[in-house]
Design an enzyme around this catalytic site. Structure first.
Site, short mmCIF file in Angstrom:
data_model
loop_
_atom_site.label_atom_id
_atom_site.label_comp_id
_atom_site.label_asym_id
_atom_site.label_seq_id
_atom_site.Cartn_x
_atom_site.Cartn_y
_atom_site.Cartn_z
N LYS A 163 33.32 -38.95 44.04
CA LYS A 163 33.08 -38.72 42.62
C LYS A 163 31.75 -38.01 42.45
CE LYS A 163 33.59 -40.06 38.14
NZ LYS A 163 33.51 -38.62 37.84
N LYS B 121 30.27 -33.77 45.14
CA LYS B 121 29.54 -32.86 44.25
C LYS B 121 30.14 -31.47 44.36
CE LYS B 121 26.06 -33.11 41.40
NZ LYS B 121 25.70 -34.29 40.62
N LYS C 162 24.24 -43.71 44.79
CA LYS C 162 24.32 -44.26 43.42
C LYS C 162 25.54 -45.17 43.27
CE LYS C 162 22.41 -40.25 41.17
NZ LYS C 162 22.38 -39.25 40.11
N ASN D 152 19.19 -33.26 27.26
CA ASN D 152 20.23 -34.28 27.05
C ASN D 152 19.71 -35.67 27.34
OD1 ASN D 152 22.28 -32.53 26.38
ND2 ASN D 152 22.76 -32.09 28.52
P1 NAD Z 1 18.74 -30.44 30.07
O1 NAD Z 1 18.90 -29.03 30.58
O2 NAD Z 1 19.51 -30.88 28.88
O3 NAD Z 1 17.19 -30.68 29.70
C1 NAD Z 1 16.15 -30.38 30.59
C2 NAD Z 1 14.81 -30.50 29.84
O4 NAD Z 1 13.77 -30.22 30.81
C3 NAD Z 1 14.63 -29.49 28.71
O5 NAD Z 1 13.86 -30.05 27.68
C4 NAD Z 1 13.83 -28.37 29.39
O6 NAD Z 1 13.04 -27.63 28.46
C5 NAD Z 1 12.96 -29.18 30.31
N1 NAD Z 1 12.44 -28.39 31.42
C6 NAD Z 1 13.08 -27.40 32.09
N2 NAD Z 1 12.24 -26.87 33.00
C7 NAD Z 1 11.08 -27.55 32.91
C8 NAD Z 1 9.84 -27.48 33.58
N3 NAD Z 1 9.60 -26.56 34.53
N4 NAD Z 1 8.86 -28.37 33.23
C9 NAD Z 1 9.09 -29.28 32.26
N5 NAD Z 1 10.22 -29.38 31.59
C10 NAD Z 1 11.20 -28.53 31.91
O7 NAD Z 1 19.00 -31.37 31.34
P2 NAD Z 1 19.39 -32.93 31.33
O8 NAD Z 1 20.86 -33.08 31.36
O9 NAD Z 1 18.56 -33.62 30.30
O10 NAD Z 1 18.90 -33.34 32.80
C11 NAD Z 1 17.52 -33.62 33.07
C12 NAD Z 1 17.41 -34.24 34.46
O11 NAD Z 1 18.21 -35.44 34.51
C13 NAD Z 1 17.94 -33.37 35.60
O12 NAD Z 1 17.16 -33.63 36.76
C14 NAD Z 1 19.36 -33.89 35.83
O13 NAD Z 1 19.82 -33.63 37.15
C15 NAD Z 1 19.12 -35.36 35.60
N6 NAD Z 1 20.36 -36.10 35.29
C16 NAD Z 1 21.08 -35.82 34.17
C17 NAD Z 1 22.22 -36.56 33.89
C18 NAD Z 1 23.01 -36.33 32.63
O14 NAD Z 1 23.86 -37.17 32.31
N7 NAD Z 1 22.74 -35.25 31.88
C19 NAD Z 1 22.66 -37.57 34.76
C20 NAD Z 1 21.91 -37.82 35.91
C21 NAD Z 1 20.75 -37.07 36.15
#
Ligand code: NAD
Length: 425
Positions: free
Chosen positions: A81, A117, A105, A232
């Site tokens: 998954k 993945k 995880k 997000n």
């Molecule tokens: P997203 O693209 O919605 O948001 C990313 C945020 O980080 C934005 O506000 C962006 O402006 C900021 N950002 C981008 N580059 C940056 C930098 N150089 N310095 C500081 N801020 C920066 O992404 P997301 O879905 O919120 O994911 C964020 C993290 O969480 C990622 O590492 C992702 O792998 C991890 N993650 C997300 C989920 C999910 O359900 N969306 C699940 C597990 C892990």
């Protein structure tokens, strides 16, 4: 017996190679568990990695050939998954490492899955809606033989969302000629998505932050919190922290950061952020992301990108609790520095597991054809996250190791035991 990771110390120290540094922690976890040497050979790489090249008709009539991957780390426990990443920097090694993280995880959260993945080398920000639809469908056609509701179940990841999942589900249903909502998670609600999926990752981070604060003899009420990233995950965390009564003193996006010791007006910032999670551009008085991480706070939550807490700034992080919402925000050297300083670090494989936990709930609901309320999903998520947190925390004490290594020990254990029962090692 010693199980050697294949990497140089320098690579691990700087976390330059995500696959090698992941393998190094897996090797150490297996060693602590006293697993036979062959177990590392089995788990250091995915069992299967399919590389596909597929043509997509672009809006101007030309044809572009894209490269995609699907990695299945280990299916000793159950089907694999994991999400599908759409990004120009996707590489095979990155997808392999991310599939291993998913295995860890799932092990921590006791889900009946191994890790998988997928990724497509592309930049959806430069593509039209119609082109992204054709890309999503073509990718599913290319990998359809190795995925399925009891084989390998995809989900969204960076730059993919519920719309991509809907197209992929539709394409898969056409190929298989039967309705198969459990083929993919992160779907829109009307196509069998789960309530609470959108906020699940942030909700899981909140539960970890509550548990960590409790261990420190505090609550989140009045705690000074910094959240790096306002996308997000980060924006939902900031909102939940604000609603809980914490003082969110800092937030950031890719362009800069805001800090106010008195607390930021989070509802106003949420209102003004754009769909890419950008808000700081609207302000004249900003600081850098680098400066933000060292500002005074009680809880620091990196929720943006990798390698943000390094050996350079780890000695100056003021928070005594760090909850990793992003994947890989802290290098292995920085993890050690924080642990030595007594900082309680909740590692990514635990901190952001809420996403895959609710994905699992979505798959269960699809399989049984019976759908849960928001309250039901939340109750189960809280139970699962608390149990996961406790399992990792107790392992850290039992083995006398930091929380990251403890998380890997818990995460690989069931997979390794399953492989032994099956006679694989
Ligand atoms: P997203 O693209 O919605 O948001 C990313 C945020 O980080 C934005 O506000 C962006 O402006 C900021 N950002 C981008 N580059 C940056 C930098 N150089 N310095 C500081 N801020 C920066 O992404 P997301 O879905 O919120 O994911 C964020 C993290 O969480 C990622 O590492 C992702 O792998 C991890 N993650 C997300 C989920 C999910 O359900 N969306 C699940 C597990 C892990």
């Amino acid at each position: 017996m010693s199980i050697q990771g294949p990497v140089s110390e320098q690579a691990v120290a700087e976390n330059v190679d995500v696959l090698s540094s992941t393998q190094a922690v897996v090797a150490e976890a297996l060693q602590r568990l006293g697993m036979p040497e062959g177990m590392y050979e089995l788990l250091k790489e995915p069992l299967r990695v399919l590389t596909v090249r597929f043509p997509v008709r672009m809006d101007d009539g030309s044809v572009q050939v894209f490269t995609g991957y699907r990695a299945q780390h280990n299916d000793a426990v159950g089907p694999t998954k994991g999400g599908i990443r759409l990004h120009p920097d996707v590489t095979e090694d990155e997808i392999k490492a991310l599939s291993i993280w998913m295995s860890i995880k799932c092990g921590i959260a006791n889900l009946p899955y191994g890790g998988g993945k997928g990724g497509i080398v592309c930049d959806p920000r430069q593509m039209s809606f119609a082109e992204i639809e054709r890309l999503s469908r073509a990718y599913v056609r290319a990998i359809s033989q190795i995925v399925g509701p009891t084989k390998d179940i995809p989900a969204p990841d960076v730059f993919s969302n519920s719309q991509n999942m809907a197209w992929m589900l539709d394409e898969y249903s056409h190929i298989r000629e039967f309705d198969s909502p459990g083929f993919i998670t992160g779907k829109p609600l009307v196509l069998g998505g789960s309530r609470g999926r959108e906020r699940a990752t942030a909700r899981g981070v909140m539960i970890c932050a509550e548990e960590a604060a409790r261990l420190r003899g505090r609550t989140l009420d009045g705690a000074r919190v910094i959240v790096q990233g306002f996308g997000n995950v980060g924006s939902y965390i900031a909102q939940a922290m604000f609603e809980t009564g914490a003082r969110v003193v800092g937030i950031s996006d890719a362009y800069g950061a805001l800090y106010d010791e008195a607390g930021l007006d989070i509802p106003d910032l949420l209102e003004r952020r754009d769909s890419f999670g950008t808000v700081t551009k609207l302000f004249k008085q900003t600081i850098t992301n680098k400066e933000l991480l060292e500002k005074p706070c009680d809880i620091l939550i990196p929720a943006a990108i990798e390698n943000q807490i390094t050996q350079d700034n780890a000695p100056r992080i003021s928070a005594d609790i760090v909850v990793e919402a992003a994947n890989g925000p802290t290098t292995l050297t920085a993890t050690k520095i924080l642990a030595d300083r007594g900082v309680l670090l909740v590692p990514d494989v635990l901190g952001n597991a809420g996403g895959v936990i609710v994905s699992y709930f979505e798959w269960v609901q699809n399989n049984q054809g019976l759908y849960w309320t928001d309250e039901e999903v939340d109750r189960r998520l809280v139970d699962s996250m608390r149990a996961s947190f406790t399992g990792v925390y107790e392992a850290a004490h039992h083995y006398g190791v930091d929380m990251r290594l403890a998380a890997y020990i818990v995460g690989v254990r069931r997979m390794a035991e399953s492989a032994k029962w099956r006679g694989w090692v």
